[in-house]
Write a protein that holds these residues in place. Structure first.
Motif, PDB file in Angstrom:
ATOM      1  N   TYR A  69     -10.875  34.816  30.188  1.00 37.51           N
ATOM      2  CA  TYR A  69     -11.069  33.892  29.079  1.00 37.51           C
ATOM      3  C   TYR A  69      -9.756  33.318  28.558  1.00 37.51           C
ATOM      4  O   TYR A  69      -9.628  32.111  28.324  1.00 37.51           O
ATOM      5  CB  TYR A  69     -11.824  34.571  27.927  1.00 37.51           C
ATOM      6  CG  TYR A  69     -11.921  33.679  26.710  1.00 37.51           C
ATOM      7  CD1 TYR A  69     -12.911  32.708  26.623  1.00 37.51           C
ATOM      8  CD2 TYR A  69     -10.988  33.773  25.671  1.00 37.51           C
ATOM      9  CE1 TYR A  69     -12.981  31.856  25.526  1.00 37.51           C
ATOM     10  CE2 TYR A  69     -11.056  32.929  24.577  1.00 37.51           C
ATOM     11  CZ  TYR A  69     -12.043  31.972  24.513  1.00 37.51           C
ATOM     12  OH  TYR A  69     -12.101  31.120  23.426  1.00 37.51           O
ATOM     13  N   GLN A  70      -8.754  34.174  28.357  1.00 35.13           N
ATOM     14  CA  GLN A  70      -7.502  33.714  27.757  1.00 35.13           C
ATOM     15  C   GLN A  70      -6.780  32.694  28.627  1.00 35.13           C
ATOM     16  O   GLN A  70      -5.922  31.945  28.134  1.00 35.13           O
ATOM     17  CB  GLN A  70      -6.563  34.886  27.434  1.00 35.13           C
ATOM     18  CG  GLN A  70      -6.115  35.698  28.624  1.00 35.13           C
ATOM     19  CD  GLN A  70      -7.010  36.895  28.872  1.00 35.13           C
ATOM     20  OE1 GLN A  70      -8.158  36.925  28.401  1.00 35.13           O
ATOM     21  NE2 GLN A  70      -6.501  37.891  29.588  1.00 35.13           N
ATOM     22  N   ASP A  71      -7.112  32.641  29.918  1.00 35.18           N
ATOM     23  CA  ASP A  71      -6.520  31.628  30.785  1.00 35.18           C
ATOM     24  C   ASP A  71      -7.121  30.245  30.511  1.00 35.18           C
ATOM     25  O   ASP A  71      -6.492  29.228  30.799  1.00 35.18           O
ATOM     26  CB  ASP A  71      -6.726  31.989  32.254  1.00 35.18           C
ATOM     27  CG  ASP A  71      -5.941  33.233  32.657  1.00 35.18           C
ATOM     28  OD1 ASP A  71      -4.751  33.302  32.294  1.00 35.18           O
ATOM     29  OD2 ASP A  71      -6.518  34.114  33.311  1.00 35.18           O
ATOM     30  N   HIS A  72      -8.326  30.237  29.967  1.00 32.47           N
ATOM     31  CA  HIS A  72      -8.967  28.979  29.606  1.00 32.47           C
ATOM     32  C   HIS A  72      -8.670  28.579  28.160  1.00 32.47           C
ATOM     33  O   HIS A  72      -8.752  27.397  27.819  1.00 32.47           O
ATOM     34  CB  HIS A  72     -10.482  29.081  29.789  1.00 32.47           C
ATOM     35  CG  HIS A  72     -10.910  29.246  31.216  1.00 32.47           C
ATOM     36  ND1 HIS A  72     -11.063  28.186  32.087  1.00 32.47           N
ATOM     37  CD2 HIS A  72     -11.204  30.363  31.935  1.00 32.47           C
ATOM     38  CE1 HIS A  72     -11.435  28.631  33.266  1.00 32.47           C
ATOM     39  NE2 HIS A  72     -11.524  29.947  33.212  1.00 32.47           N
ATOM     40  N   ASN A  73      -8.320  29.564  27.336  1.00 33.04           N
ATOM     41  CA  ASN A  73      -8.066  29.298  25.913  1.00 33.04           C
ATOM     42  C   ASN A  73      -6.990  30.249  25.385  1.00 33.04           C
ATOM     43  O   ASN A  73      -7.300  31.302  24.856  1.00 33.04           O
ATOM     44  CB  ASN A  73      -9.370  29.457  25.118  1.00 33.04           C
ATOM     45  CG  ASN A  73      -9.190  29.326  23.617  1.00 33.04           C
ATOM     46  OD1 ASN A  73      -9.875  29.977  22.834  1.00 33.04           O
ATOM     47  ND2 ASN A  73      -8.282  28.470  23.185  1.00 33.04           N
ATOM     48  N   PRO A  74      -5.719  29.872  25.541  1.00 31.68           N
ATOM     49  CA  PRO A  74      -4.634  30.779  25.151  1.00 31.68           C
ATOM     50  C   PRO A  74      -4.488  30.985  23.642  1.00 31.68           C
ATOM     51  O   PRO A  74      -4.005  32.036  23.219  1.00 31.68           O
ATOM     52  CB  PRO A  74      -3.392  30.106  25.743  1.00 31.68           C
ATOM     53  CG  PRO A  74      -3.770  28.674  25.931  1.00 31.68           C
ATOM     54  CD  PRO A  74      -5.228  28.674  26.241  1.00 31.68           C
ATOM     55  N   TYR A  75      -4.870  30.000  22.841  1.00 29.98           N
ATOM     56  CA  TYR A  75      -4.757  30.142  21.385  1.00 29.98           C
ATOM     57  C   TYR A  75      -6.144  30.059  20.759  1.00 29.98           C
ATOM     58  O   TYR A  75      -6.783  28.997  20.760  1.00 29.98           O
ATOM     59  CB  TYR A  75      -3.859  29.058  20.793  1.00 29.98           C
ATOM     60  CG  TYR A  75      -2.388  29.261  21.085  1.00 29.98           C
ATOM     61  CD1 TYR A  75      -1.649  30.215  20.396  1.00 29.98           C
ATOM     62  CD2 TYR A  75      -1.740  28.496  22.046  1.00 29.98           C
ATOM     63  CE1 TYR A  75      -0.294  30.409  20.663  1.00 29.98           C
ATOM     64  CE2 TYR A  75      -0.387  28.671  22.315  1.00 29.98           C
ATOM     65  CZ  TYR A  75       0.326  29.641  21.617  1.00 29.98           C
ATOM     66  OH  TYR A  75       1.674  29.820  21.889  1.00 29.98           O
ATOM     67  N   ALA A  76      -6.620  31.186  20.233  1.00 32.65           N
ATOM     68  CA  ALA A  76      -7.937  31.265  19.601  1.00 32.65           C
ATOM     69  C   ALA A  76      -7.778  31.827  18.187  1.00 32.65           C
ATOM     70  O   ALA A  76      -7.162  32.880  17.995  1.00 32.65           O
ATOM     71  CB  ALA A  76      -8.866  32.159  20.428  1.00 32.65           C
ATOM     72  N   PHE A  77      -8.328  31.107  17.206  1.00 28.07           N
ATOM     73  CA  PHE A  77      -8.203  31.511  15.800  1.00 28.07           C
ATOM     74  C   PHE A  77      -9.590  31.608  15.172  1.00 28.07           C
ATOM     75  O   PHE A  77     -10.480  30.803  15.466  1.00 28.07           O
ATOM     76  CB  PHE A  77      -7.353  30.504  15.035  1.00 28.07           C
ATOM     77  CG  PHE A  77      -5.966  30.315  15.603  1.00 28.07           C
ATOM     78  CD1 PHE A  77      -4.984  31.273  15.416  1.00 28.07           C
ATOM     79  CD2 PHE A  77      -5.663  29.186  16.352  1.00 28.07           C
ATOM     80  CE1 PHE A  77      -3.710  31.109  15.957  1.00 28.07           C
ATOM     81  CE2 PHE A  77      -4.397  29.002  16.888  1.00 28.07           C
ATOM     82  CZ  PHE A  77      -3.423  29.966  16.692  1.00 28.07           C
ATOM     83  N   GLN A  89      -1.649  31.130   9.069  1.00 32.25           N
ATOM     84  CA  GLN A  89      -2.269  32.291   8.425  1.00 32.25           C
ATOM     85  C   GLN A  89      -2.182  33.532   9.304  1.00 32.25           C
ATOM     86  O   GLN A  89      -2.038  34.654   8.804  1.00 32.25           O
ATOM     87  CB  GLN A  89      -3.730  31.986   8.101  1.00 32.25           C
ATOM     88  CG  GLN A  89      -3.934  30.976   6.981  1.00 32.25           C
ATOM     89  CD  GLN A  89      -5.402  30.734   6.672  1.00 32.25           C
ATOM     90  OE1 GLN A  89      -6.300  31.200   7.395  1.00 32.25           O
ATOM     91  NE2 GLN A  89      -5.671  30.014   5.602  1.00 32.25           N
ATOM     92  N   ALA A  90      -2.242  33.331  10.609  1.00 31.90           N
ATOM     93  CA  ALA A  90      -2.198  34.457  11.549  1.00 31.90           C
ATOM     94  C   ALA A  90      -0.771  34.850  11.918  1.00 31.90           C
ATOM     95  O   ALA A  90      -0.562  35.822  12.648  1.00 31.90           O
ATOM     96  CB  ALA A  90      -2.980  34.101  12.813  1.00 31.90           C
ATOM     97  N   GLY A  91       0.213  34.096  11.425  1.00 30.30           N
ATOM     98  CA  GLY A  91       1.600  34.386  11.760  1.00 30.30           C
ATOM     99  C   GLY A  91       1.935  34.071  13.201  1.00 30.30           C
ATOM    100  O   GLY A  91       2.799  34.711  13.807  1.00 30.30           O
TER     101      GLY A  91
END
Length: 230
Positions: A69-77, A89-91
């Motif tokens: 999954y993280q290869d398709h979406n590296p930044y998830a908030f 907010q997440a630093g």
């Protein structure tokens, strides 16, 4: 050669994921290896101990590869707010280099066509000083614009196209998406856009509420992209 496109929209909630999935389906149905990439996503939920975005999961499912999954979406908030605010907010600092690394991961897994879905509209802040469009410029990606048909869409579409072209990027095409079932003067608005946009019209997706989307590629003329990029 890997054909890579960035899919943006006239605003948020105009159907970027629906259109990206349709483009991916059309390419895959042609026998080609396709991948979807969602660099930045907010409004994620915890699934099996990992923040995941529903749109990114759709792109992962539609991809020919079997990357994590993280290869398709590296930044998830988690918060459903502007990504630069969620990141603060997440630093977390959203790095253009990390976005590029994710794209390379898709290319390294034999993808022949890659569709990168943006977030929000074209000028989306990802930090105090950078926009997601800065990364698209860095990668020199041709852009596909999704026009959500609603009041104000003509202005939003034309201004977005002006901004993309002013950034020195190519508009590979645009897609009409009917986001409301009963838009006033729908056809007149469509005709106005067709008269003013010179880029290829790749498709017109009708109102699909309650209908299956597994054959939405029927509304996409992928040959128009193949003609220019194959």
């Amino acid at each position: 050669m890997v054909n890579t496109f960035f899919v943006t929209g006239t605003d948020t909630d105009v159907g970027k994921t629906l259109v990206t999935e349709a483009l991916m389906q059309a390419v895959r149905d042609s026998g080609l290896y396709v991948a979807g990439y969602k660099p930045v996503a907010s409004g994620c939920e915890m699934i099996n101990g990992q923040l995941k975005n529903s749109d990114a999961l759709i792109l992962q499912e539609a991809s020919s590869n079997d990357l994590d999954y993280q290869d398709h979406n590296p930044y998830a908030f988690a918060p459903a707010i502007a990504p630069h605010i969620a990141a603060a907010q997440a630093g977390v600092t959203i790095s253009l280099d990390k976005l590029s690394e994710g794209l390379v991961a898709q290319k390294d897994n034999e993808a022949e066509w890659i569709f990168v879905e943006g977030a929000g509209g074209w000028r989306l802040p990802i930090s105090e000083h950078e926009y997601l469009s800065d990364w698209v410029k860095k990668e020199q990606l041709p852009v596909i614009l999704v026009v959500g048909m609603r009041l104000g869409c003509i202005n939003h579409a034309l201004l977005t196209l002006e901004a993309i072209e002013r950034d020195g990027l190519t508009v590979a095409g645009w897609v009409i998406n009917q986001v409301y079932p009963n838009m006033s003067h729908y056809q007149e608005n469509v005709n106005t856009l067709k008269q003013r946009i010179s880029a290829p019209l790749l498709g017109e997706i009708p109102w699909l509420e309650g209908k299956p989307t597994d054959s939405v590629d029927q509304y996409i003329d992928i040959d128009l992209l193949f003609k220019d990029y194959c």
